[in-house]
Design a protein around this motif. Structure first.
Motif, short mmCIF file in Angstrom:
data_model
loop_
_atom_site.label_atom_id
_atom_site.label_comp_id
_atom_site.label_asym_id
_atom_site.label_seq_id
_atom_site.Cartn_x
_atom_site.Cartn_y
_atom_site.Cartn_z
N UNK A 14 1.26 3.61 26.51
CA UNK A 14 2.61 3.37 27.65
C UNK A 14 4.05 3.41 26.94
N UNK A 15 4.18 3.40 25.69
CA UNK A 15 5.43 3.21 25.16
C UNK A 15 6.23 4.34 25.11
N UNK A 16 7.41 4.05 25.80
CA UNK A 16 8.42 5.15 25.87
C UNK A 16 9.19 5.27 24.41
N UNK A 17 9.00 6.70 23.75
CA UNK A 17 9.51 7.04 22.52
C UNK A 17 10.69 7.84 22.51
N UNK A 30 5.68 18.69 6.42
CA UNK A 30 7.17 18.45 6.45
C UNK A 30 7.50 17.70 5.27
N UNK A 31 8.77 18.04 4.63
CA UNK A 31 9.37 17.39 3.33
C UNK A 31 9.72 16.00 3.90
N UNK A 32 10.24 15.66 4.98
CA UNK A 32 10.80 14.45 5.49
C UNK A 32 9.80 13.56 5.83
N UNK A 33 9.70 12.37 5.38
CA UNK A 33 8.61 11.26 5.55
C UNK A 33 8.73 10.85 7.06
N UNK A 34 10.30 11.00 7.77
CA UNK A 34 9.95 10.25 9.10
C UNK A 34 9.00 11.26 9.95
N UNK A 35 8.85 12.46 9.40
CA UNK A 35 8.03 13.60 10.15
C UNK A 35 6.60 13.73 9.99
N UNK A 36 6.22 12.79 9.03
CA UNK A 36 4.62 12.75 8.61
C UNK A 36 3.80 12.11 9.31
N UNK A 84 8.31 6.37 9.92
CA UNK A 84 8.11 7.64 10.30
C UNK A 84 8.24 7.43 11.99
N UNK A 85 8.31 8.69 12.68
CA UNK A 85 8.70 8.73 14.12
C UNK A 85 6.94 8.25 14.63
N UNK A 86 7.25 7.87 15.91
CA UNK A 86 5.91 7.94 16.66
C UNK A 86 5.32 9.21 16.72
N UNK A 87 3.69 9.19 16.59
CA UNK A 87 2.97 10.49 16.88
C UNK A 87 3.39 11.17 17.75
N UNK A 88 3.64 11.02 18.98
CA UNK A 88 4.10 11.70 19.94
C UNK A 88 5.36 12.56 19.75
N UNK A 89 6.21 11.93 18.92
CA UNK A 89 7.52 12.59 18.67
C UNK A 89 7.14 13.55 17.48
N UNK A 90 6.45 13.31 16.56
CA UNK A 90 6.01 14.39 15.67
C UNK A 90 5.36 15.71 15.97
N UNK A 91 4.59 15.34 17.17
CA UNK A 91 3.73 16.47 17.66
C UNK A 91 4.48 17.13 18.58
N UNK A 92 5.74 16.65 18.97
CA UNK A 92 6.67 17.22 19.93
C UNK A 92 7.35 18.32 19.06
N UNK A 118 -2.24 -0.28 11.92
CA UNK A 118 -2.69 0.93 12.73
C UNK A 118 -1.77 1.67 13.27
N UNK A 119 -1.95 2.88 13.09
CA UNK A 119 -0.85 4.09 13.68
C UNK A 119 -1.69 5.05 14.34
N UNK A 120 -1.07 5.76 15.48
CA UNK A 120 -1.81 6.77 15.96
C UNK A 120 -1.41 7.98 15.06
N UNK A 121 -2.29 8.83 14.86
CA UNK A 121 -2.22 10.06 14.07
C UNK A 121 -2.56 11.16 14.69
N UNK A 122 -2.29 12.40 14.06
CA UNK A 122 -2.61 13.65 14.72
C UNK A 122 -3.97 14.18 14.60
#
Lengths: 142, 276
Positions: free
Chosen positions: A125-128, B179-185, A12-20, B142-146
């Motif tokens: 500070x990660x550039x995504x 979103x249906x695409x896992x990349x965006x979850x 999955x993309x970085x959360x900053x990209x997902x929220x964008x 670990x991953x940042x989440x919404x």
């Protein structure tokens, strides 16, 4: 015992990209989201009119592909090099950038647009990648 | 791997006759395997830790974020005040203040009688971003989440078994669909094919639509994320403090009756133990 392991490759993309993307999905202005390589990860519905393509049809696009879909030029009609475009400046410098230029749309008419781009740099500070917002400055130039 | 749910309530602790079954303590989970143990979040449930476990001298508390319901029990974690204990607190990095300074805002006068810097244990504070490391025999991702403010989720791997813990999460802001695409979850990498997903499900669908942007999920969000990620078992967590046992049962039955998910889904209950 604490051991740090190699960086994992994420799907999955970085959360900053997902929220964008979630923000872009809710805006009426065209928005591009690119990763650090310039790959166009997402463009919203208003941006589909600029590219003449739909995101559901194309998915992500490499920079070599999406950058040829419109031909940017300056007020004197000179073709702009990629490095002169705000989004490319942001990717190289990791700084916000702004610029106005002309593009030719698919129906042959030219539009002057302004672009504001900014880097996506998260809490660690990660550039995504970067986000670019477009809007039309003037009526179409015939 | 044993997972012991010590606190499952969201937002603030409750104590009333109508909520005895699911419990009123805020998030805290004990994960153990043999002699190894880690603690996820330090809500008021941390006081439910068994005394035999608290005799250990090395302790690891992994915080998803610093909202009060996840750290309220930290000041009552006895090993902090034992000079022979070694306590490690792990939590999300911020772009501004250090994790220690942010915790110190709560664990210092006038909000708390002692300052975190003065606790007698051997204290270590570790900041986390998107990482992978081993701790106490567990492999931890670990991953940042919404969720508002710096917030991470955890995936804990022990041999072939894995669990994901995402107690506060709004995977899609303002939408009941994901979103249906896992990349965006948000959270996908944590939940992907996990054996157990413990996930935020604070709201009913109707209440979510009145709480958009507050950082929490509806039951549907949680179930759809689990489905998209291929989670094998979903435990609905972070119950709304206004939901009595009867209301939780009713909401859950109403949701389950209208869907046909192929994996088990159940409500988290304080005191619940899960073996993986």
């Amino acid at each position: 015992m604490i051991v740090t392991l190699n960086t994992r490759r994420y799907m999955a993309h970085d959360i900053e990209i997902i929220l964008s993307r979630q923000l872009a999905d809710s805006l009426s202005v065209p928005v591009f989201i690119v990763d650090t390589d310039g790959t166009l990860l997402f463009y919203n519905e208003p941006a589909e009119y600029i590219l003449g393509k739909r995101f559901v049809d194309t998915g992500a696009m490499p920079v070599a592909e999406w950058s040829t879909l419109f031909q940017p030029f300056d007020d004197d009609g000179n073709r702009l090099l990629p490095k002169e475009l705000p989004l490319v400046k942001t990717l190289y410098r990791k700084e916000p950038a702004h610029g106005s230029f002309w593009i030719k749309s698919l129906n042959g008419s030219s539009h002057k647009i302004s672009v504001t781009s900014f880097p996506i740099i998260g809490r660690a500070k990660k550039f995504s990648g970067a986000v670019a917002i477009f809007w039309t400055d003037q009526k179409a130039k015939e | 791997m044993k997972i012991n749910l010590l606190g499952t309530r969201g937002s603030h602790p409750i104590s009333n006759q109508e909520s005895v079954y699911y419990g009123g303590s805020t998030p805290c989970i004990q994960v153990s395997s043999g002699q190894h143990q880690i603690i996820l979040d330090a809500g008021t449930g941390i006081v439910n830790l068994r005394s035999s476990r608290s005799e250990k001298k090395e302790h690891h508390i992994l915080l998803t974020h610093l909202h009060m319901d996840h750290i309220q029990g930290l000041g009552f974690f006895e090993p902090l005040f034992d000079s022979e204990s070694e306590v490690h607190i792990w939590g999300p990095v911020s772009s501004q203040d250090s994790l220690f300074d942010r915790l110190q805002r709560f664990l210092s006068p006038p909000l708390f009688p002692l300052s975190l810097r003065d606790v007698p244990c051997d204290l270590h504070v570790h900041e986390l971003a998107d990482e992978k490391f081993t701790l106490q025999g567990f492999t931890i991702f670990t991953r940042f989440i919404s969720h508002p403010g710096p917030t991470i989720g955890f995936r804990i791997q022990n041999g072939e078994k894995s669990m994901a813990y995402i107690p506060d999460h709004e995977p899609m802001i303002g939408s009941l669909d994901i979103y249906a695409d896992a990349n965006w979850l948000s959270g996908y990498d944590l939940c992907n094919n996990c054996d157990l997903l413990i996930h935020d499900a604070q709201y009913s669908t109707e209440k979510y639509l009145k709480r958009v942007g507050w950082g929490h999920s509806s039951i549907k969000h949680a179930a759809e994320l689990a489905k998209a990620c291929g989670a094998k078992h979903l435990v609905l967590f972070h119950h709304d403090p206004s939901h009595t046992d009867e209301m939780l049962n009713s909401l859950f039955e109403k949701f389950i009756d209208g869907n046909d998910y192929t994996f088990p889904i159940e409500l988290a209950r304080e005191g619940m133990e899960i073996d993986l």
